[in-house]
Enzyme design. Sequence first.
Site, mmCIF file in Angstrom:
data_model
loop_
_atom_site.group_PDB
_atom_site.id
_atom_site.type_symbol
_atom_site.label_atom_id
_atom_site.label_comp_id
_atom_site.label_asym_id
_atom_site.label_seq_id
_atom_site.Cartn_x
_atom_site.Cartn_y
_atom_site.Cartn_z
ATOM 1 N N ASP A 9 -116.799 23.304 5.191
ATOM 2 C CA ASP A 9 -115.778 24.297 5.476
ATOM 3 C C ASP A 9 -114.672 23.567 6.243
ATOM 4 O O ASP A 9 -114.913 22.482 6.784
ATOM 5 C CB ASP A 9 -116.416 25.406 6.324
ATOM 6 C CG ASP A 9 -115.416 26.427 6.784
ATOM 7 O OD1 ASP A 9 -114.686 26.958 5.941
ATOM 8 O OD2 ASP A 9 -115.359 26.692 8.004
ATOM 9 N N THR A 17 -107.903 25.450 13.085
ATOM 10 C CA THR A 17 -106.647 26.117 12.715
ATOM 11 C C THR A 17 -106.671 27.588 13.118
ATOM 12 O O THR A 17 -105.656 28.275 12.971
ATOM 13 C CB THR A 17 -106.395 25.988 11.198
ATOM 14 O OG1 THR A 17 -107.629 26.127 10.518
ATOM 15 C CG2 THR A 17 -105.781 24.657 10.859
ATOM 16 N N GLY A 46 -112.919 32.527 8.368
ATOM 17 C CA GLY A 46 -113.543 32.396 7.049
ATOM 18 C C GLY A 46 -113.148 33.501 6.076
ATOM 19 O O GLY A 46 -113.515 33.471 4.914
ATOM 20 N N ARG A 49 -106.859 35.496 3.287
ATOM 21 C CA ARG A 49 -105.611 36.010 3.867
ATOM 22 C C ARG A 49 -105.455 37.515 3.610
ATOM 23 O O ARG A 49 -105.210 38.290 4.531
ATOM 24 C CB ARG A 49 -104.431 35.244 3.261
ATOM 25 C CG ARG A 49 -103.144 35.419 4.025
ATOM 26 C CD ARG A 49 -102.022 34.652 3.342
ATOM 27 N NE ARG A 49 -102.370 33.269 3.053
ATOM 28 C CZ ARG A 49 -101.719 32.488 2.207
ATOM 29 N NH1 ARG A 49 -100.663 32.952 1.562
ATOM 30 N NH2 ARG A 49 -102.103 31.243 1.993
ATOM 31 N N SER A 114 -113.385 25.689 1.275
ATOM 32 C CA SER A 114 -112.642 26.496 2.255
ATOM 33 C C SER A 114 -112.008 27.714 1.611
ATOM 34 O O SER A 114 -111.647 27.678 0.436
ATOM 35 C CB SER A 114 -111.545 25.624 2.878
ATOM 36 O OG SER A 114 -110.605 26.406 3.569
ATOM 37 N N SER A 116 -109.169 28.764 2.595
ATOM 38 C CA SER A 116 -107.722 28.626 2.819
ATOM 39 C C SER A 116 -106.967 28.101 1.601
ATOM 40 O O SER A 116 -107.395 27.156 0.945
ATOM 41 C CB SER A 116 -107.463 27.686 3.993
ATOM 42 O OG SER A 116 -106.067 27.486 4.126
ATOM 43 N N ASN A 118 -104.154 26.822 2.074
ATOM 44 C CA ASN A 118 -103.359 25.735 2.670
ATOM 45 C C ASN A 118 -104.215 24.506 2.985
ATOM 46 O O ASN A 118 -103.774 23.615 3.719
ATOM 47 C CB ASN A 118 -102.702 26.240 3.962
ATOM 48 C CG ASN A 118 -101.729 27.374 3.692
ATOM 49 O OD1 ASN A 118 -100.794 27.216 2.909
ATOM 50 N ND2 ASN A 118 -101.951 28.521 4.299
HETATM 51 P P1 B16 Z 1 -104.939 30.829 4.278
HETATM 52 P P2 B16 Z 1 -111.972 28.324 6.247
HETATM 53 C C1 B16 Z 1 -110.147 30.275 6.454
HETATM 54 O O1 B16 Z 1 -110.461 28.905 6.468
HETATM 55 C C2 B16 Z 1 -109.806 30.728 7.867
HETATM 56 O O2 B16 Z 1 -110.955 30.631 8.705
HETATM 57 C C3 B16 Z 1 -109.350 32.163 7.843
HETATM 58 O O3 B16 Z 1 -109.022 32.609 9.155
HETATM 59 C C4 B16 Z 1 -108.144 32.300 6.909
HETATM 60 O O4 B16 Z 1 -107.696 33.643 6.835
HETATM 61 C C5 B16 Z 1 -108.543 31.781 5.523
HETATM 62 O O5 B16 Z 1 -108.996 30.441 5.626
HETATM 63 C C6 B16 Z 1 -107.383 31.847 4.540
HETATM 64 O O6 B16 Z 1 -106.393 30.951 4.961
HETATM 65 O O7 B16 Z 1 -104.117 31.989 4.778
HETATM 66 O O8 B16 Z 1 -104.454 29.488 4.760
HETATM 67 O O9 B16 Z 1 -105.141 30.872 2.787
HETATM 68 O O10 B16 Z 1 -112.744 28.617 7.509
HETATM 69 O O11 B16 Z 1 -112.566 28.984 5.029
HETATM 70 O O12 B16 Z 1 -111.704 26.854 6.053
HETATM 71 MG MG MG Z 2 -114.541 28.196 8.990
#
Ligand code: B16
Ligand code: MG
Length: 215
Positions: A9, A17, A46, A49, A114, A116, A118
């Site tokens: 992750d 972040t 986790g 968005r 992940s 994310s 980003n």
């Molecule tokens: P983004 P992970 C997750 O990362 C974050 O923990 C979570 O807070 C966030 O909303 C999600 O990614 C989406 O992120 O807005 O950048 O697409 O823990 O899965 O690495």
């Molecule tokens: Mg995480």
Amino acid sequence: MIYKACLFDLDGVLVDTAIYHFQAWKNLGKKFNYELTTEQNEQLKGVSRVESLNKILDWANYSATQEEKSNWLIEKNEEYLRLISNMNRSEILPGVEEFLNQIKNQGFKIALGSASKNAEIILDKTGLMPWFDLIIDGNTVSKSKPDPEVFLKGAEGLAMKPSECIVFEDAQAGVEAAKAGNMKAIGIGDRETLYLADKVIPNFIGIKANELLLF
Ligand code: B16
Ligand code: MG
């Protein structure tokens, strides 16, 4: 059992972040007069968005139009990208690079799993990208953790069986996803929250991969 791949992750495991997500969501909350708390931010770790926005709107008891939601998702991400624009190697969590070096030297394949969208930007900015054989992120998956999709795609992309993979996760939903995918799960954080994990470590400082990865 011989393990051949490690799936990581991102947020909370390799980098922190969450502070930037928190800042960006807090700013967005001003639009509907809502002050997000640190406890609530924990529950967003986790979570994708769009699901994060839905949760916040629920807490705020605000019923937004589709148009508001779409605009706010864009605005939140613009603010988040602004906040992470200066991220660098110093924001890699302690012990992570040493641990990645150990497993690379031991021949493990390494993938990111992940939520994310980003993730690649963050791996680039922090210099973590070269360690990764495969990136599975919010752009590649359609189902959020605790669904195992993100890790199953990781195993498949590395041509590994799930039973050959070890997942590193800081969120309970992520540990559940790993277990649902029939993988070993190592929790990063505290044992009370991550009680479903096969092992839990507080962080990577001083961790010996050959000992940790013995099951
Ligand atoms: P983004 P992970 C997750 O990362 C974050 O923990 C979570 O807070 C966030 O909303 C999600 O990614 C989406 O992120 O807005 O950048 O697409 O823990 O899965 O690495
Ligand atoms: Mg995480």
